[in-house]
Motif scaffolding. Structure first.
Motif, PDB file in Angstrom:
ATOM      1  N   SER A 193       8.843  76.106  48.690  1.00 38.30           N
ATOM      2  CA  SER A 193       8.473  77.469  49.053  1.00 38.30           C
ATOM      3  C   SER A 193       7.142  77.915  48.452  1.00 38.30           C
ATOM      4  N   LYS A 194       6.492  77.056  47.701  1.00 37.22           N
ATOM      5  CA  LYS A 194       5.209  77.350  47.063  1.00 37.22           C
ATOM      6  C   LYS A 194       5.298  78.500  46.064  1.00 37.22           C
ATOM      7  N   LYS A 195       6.514  78.956  45.766  1.00 40.91           N
ATOM      8  CA  LYS A 195       6.704  79.998  44.760  1.00 40.91           C
ATOM      9  C   LYS A 195       8.126  79.888  44.227  1.00 40.91           C
ATOM     10  N   GLU A 196       8.359  80.452  43.055  1.00 35.32           N
ATOM     11  CA  GLU A 196       9.712  80.459  42.504  1.00 35.32           C
ATOM     12  C   GLU A 196      10.540  81.467  43.292  1.00 35.32           C
ATOM     13  N   PRO A 197      11.855  81.245  43.386  1.00 37.98           N
ATOM     14  CA  PRO A 197      12.677  82.218  44.083  1.00 37.98           C
ATOM     15  C   PRO A 197      12.626  83.560  43.363  1.00 37.98           C
ATOM     16  N   ARG A 198      12.662  84.614  44.143  1.00 36.93           N
ATOM     17  CA  ARG A 198      12.659  85.944  43.539  1.00 36.93           C
ATOM     18  C   ARG A 198      13.971  86.160  42.800  1.00 36.93           C
ATOM     19  N   THR A 199      13.895  86.962  41.760  1.00 42.28           N
ATOM     20  CA  THR A 199      15.076  87.256  40.955  1.00 42.28           C
ATOM     21  C   THR A 199      16.180  87.836  41.830  1.00 42.28           C
ATOM     22  N   GLU A 200      15.809  88.732  42.759  1.00 40.43           N
ATOM     23  CA  GLU A 200      16.822  89.342  43.636  1.00 40.43           C
ATOM     24  C   GLU A 200      17.534  88.275  44.464  1.00 40.43           C
ATOM     25  N   ASP A 201      16.787  87.286  44.928  1.00 40.74           N
ATOM     26  CA  ASP A 201      17.391  86.208  45.713  1.00 40.74           C
ATOM     27  C   ASP A 201      18.386  85.429  44.871  1.00 40.74           C
ATOM     28  N   ALA A 202      17.959  85.039  43.685  1.00 45.18           N
ATOM     29  CA  ALA A 202      18.834  84.257  42.802  1.00 45.18           C
ATOM     30  C   ALA A 202      20.083  85.060  42.435  1.00 45.18           C
ATOM     31  N   LEU A 203      19.947  86.365  42.279  1.00 49.07           N
ATOM     32  CA  LEU A 203      21.112  87.202  41.975  1.00 49.07           C
ATOM     33  C   LEU A 203      22.043  87.322  43.172  1.00 49.07           C
ATOM     34  N   GLN A 240      28.544  81.788  50.515  1.00 49.53           N
ATOM     35  CA  GLN A 240      27.854  81.858  51.806  1.00 49.53           C
ATOM     36  C   GLN A 240      26.421  82.354  51.636  1.00 49.53           C
ATOM     37  N   ASN A 241      26.204  83.345  50.744  1.00 51.27           N
ATOM     38  CA  ASN A 241      24.842  83.826  50.482  1.00 51.27           C
ATOM     39  C   ASN A 241      23.971  82.718  49.905  1.00 51.27           C
ATOM     40  N   LEU A 242      24.555  81.913  49.040  1.00 49.58           N
ATOM     41  CA  LEU A 242      23.827  80.793  48.453  1.00 49.58           C
ATOM     42  C   LEU A 242      23.388  79.817  49.545  1.00 49.58           C
ATOM     43  N   LEU A 243      24.322  79.436  50.406  1.00 51.51           N
ATOM     44  CA  LEU A 243      24.008  78.459  51.457  1.00 51.51           C
ATOM     45  C   LEU A 243      23.054  79.012  52.509  1.00 51.51           C
ATOM     46  N   ALA A 244      23.073  80.325  52.715  1.00 53.68           N
ATOM     47  CA  ALA A 244      22.239  80.942  53.744  1.00 53.68           C
ATOM     48  C   ALA A 244      20.774  81.047  53.326  1.00 53.68           C
ATOM     49  N   HIS A 245      20.499  80.939  52.054  1.00 52.17           N
ATOM     50  CA  HIS A 245      19.131  81.069  51.549  1.00 52.17           C
ATOM     51  C   HIS A 245      18.538  79.680  51.320  1.00 52.17           C
ATOM     52  N   LYS A 246      17.374  79.431  51.871  1.00 51.95           N
ATOM     53  CA  LYS A 246      16.747  78.103  51.786  1.00 51.95           C
ATOM     54  C   LYS A 246      16.612  77.613  50.344  1.00 51.95           C
ATOM     55  N   ASP A 247      16.116  78.460  49.456  1.00 51.10           N
ATOM     56  CA  ASP A 247      15.958  78.039  48.058  1.00 51.10           C
ATOM     57  C   ASP A 247      17.305  77.916  47.362  1.00 51.10           C
ATOM     58  N   PHE A 290      21.294  74.414  44.957  1.00 56.32           N
ATOM     59  CA  PHE A 290      22.668  73.917  44.932  1.00 56.32           C
ATOM     60  C   PHE A 290      22.707  72.417  45.189  1.00 56.32           C
ATOM     61  N   ARG A 291      21.913  71.957  46.139  1.00 61.52           N
ATOM     62  CA  ARG A 291      21.859  70.526  46.445  1.00 61.52           C
ATOM     63  C   ARG A 291      21.357  69.738  45.234  1.00 61.52           C
ATOM     64  N   THR A 292      20.339  70.238  44.570  1.00 58.59           N
ATOM     65  CA  THR A 292      19.804  69.570  43.386  1.00 58.59           C
ATOM     66  C   THR A 292      20.850  69.530  42.281  1.00 58.59           C
ATOM     67  N   PHE A 293      21.582  70.635  42.118  1.00 56.73           N
ATOM     68  CA  PHE A 293      22.665  70.670  41.138  1.00 56.73           C
ATOM     69  C   PHE A 293      23.714  69.609  41.466  1.00 56.73           C
ATOM     70  N   LEU A 294      24.111  69.519  42.736  1.00 56.85           N
ATOM     71  CA  LEU A 294      25.111  68.528  43.138  1.00 56.85           C
ATOM     72  C   LEU A 294      24.596  67.108  42.913  1.00 56.85           C
ATOM     73  N   GLN A 295      23.312  66.889  43.147  1.00 58.88           N
ATOM     74  CA  GLN A 295      22.741  65.569  42.878  1.00 58.88           C
ATOM     75  C   GLN A 295      22.874  65.232  41.399  1.00 58.88           C
ATOM     76  N   SER A 296      22.660  66.210  40.541  1.00 56.30           N
ATOM     77  CA  SER A 296      22.768  65.966  39.097  1.00 56.30           C
ATOM     78  C   SER A 296      24.206  65.636  38.704  1.00 56.30           C
ATOM     79  N   GLU A 297      25.171  66.080  39.494  1.00 58.04           N
ATOM     80  CA  GLU A 297      26.586  65.801  39.236  1.00 58.04           C
ATOM     81  C   GLU A 297      27.104  64.622  40.062  1.00 58.04           C
TER      82      GLU A 297
END
Length: 168
Positions: A36-46, A53-60, A65-72
């Motif tokens: 995204s060429k920028k960090e996710p906005r705080t409001e988005d992360a919150l 569903q909100n997590l999956l609906a947001h690209k970042d 979440f995918r990166t977290f699952l890869q780490s696990e």
């Protein structure tokens, strides 16, 4: 002779875990910056905390979440879920059979390279559904994996260093 991690003192193990979490967080931020060429906005992360569903609906959010699952070592769950979402969008019925077979062989078959954790009954029903594929032939299996991620992986994600470093 090399010793395994279990032979290290507890403080060393804690330090290894901390470094792994920090490295994972750094890699996640790098990946988010590339996407995204920028960090996710705080409001988005919150918002990601309000529902899975909100997590999956947001690209970042999905990327984090995918990166977290890869780490696990459980990235196959989100990969299967997304493959099913893509499969449902298949317009040409002539492509359903080959796509269904590919998804089944990659994620559900006993020898699947990225096998998801499904009970025997769900696997049997899905195998039967794939014999004559429709747009909904993976619905039961996808629902089970969604529930697994929502009830198990998502709460761990919210408690993880990955997530805590994205919000204030």
């Amino acid at each position: 002779m090399c010793q395994g991690l279990e032979s290290l003192p507890v403080s060393c193990l804690e330090r290894v875990k901390e470094l792994k979490a920090r490295l994972g967080s750094f890699l996640l931020k790098q990946e988010l910056n590339l996407s995204s060429k920028k960090e996710p906005r705080t409001e988005d992360a919150l918002k990601w905390r309000t529902s899975f569903q909100n997590l999956l609906a947001h690209k970042d959010g999905l990327c984090a979440f995918r990166t977290f699952l890869q780490s696990e070592h459980s990235e196959e769950n989100i990969a299967f879920y997304l493959a099913c979402e893509d499969y449902k969008k298949t317009k040409m019925s002539s492509k359903l059979c080959s796509k269904a077979k590919k998804i089944y062989e990659e994620f559900i078959d006993a020898d699947a390279p990225r096998e998801v954790n499904l009970d025997h009954e769900t696997k049997s029903i899905t195998m039967k559904n794939v014999q004559e594929p429709t747009c909904s032939c993976f619905d039961l299996a996808q629902s089970k994996i969604y529930t697994l991620m929502e009830k198990d992986c998502y709460p761990r994600f919210l408690k993880s260093a990955f997530y805590s470093e994205l919000k204030p």
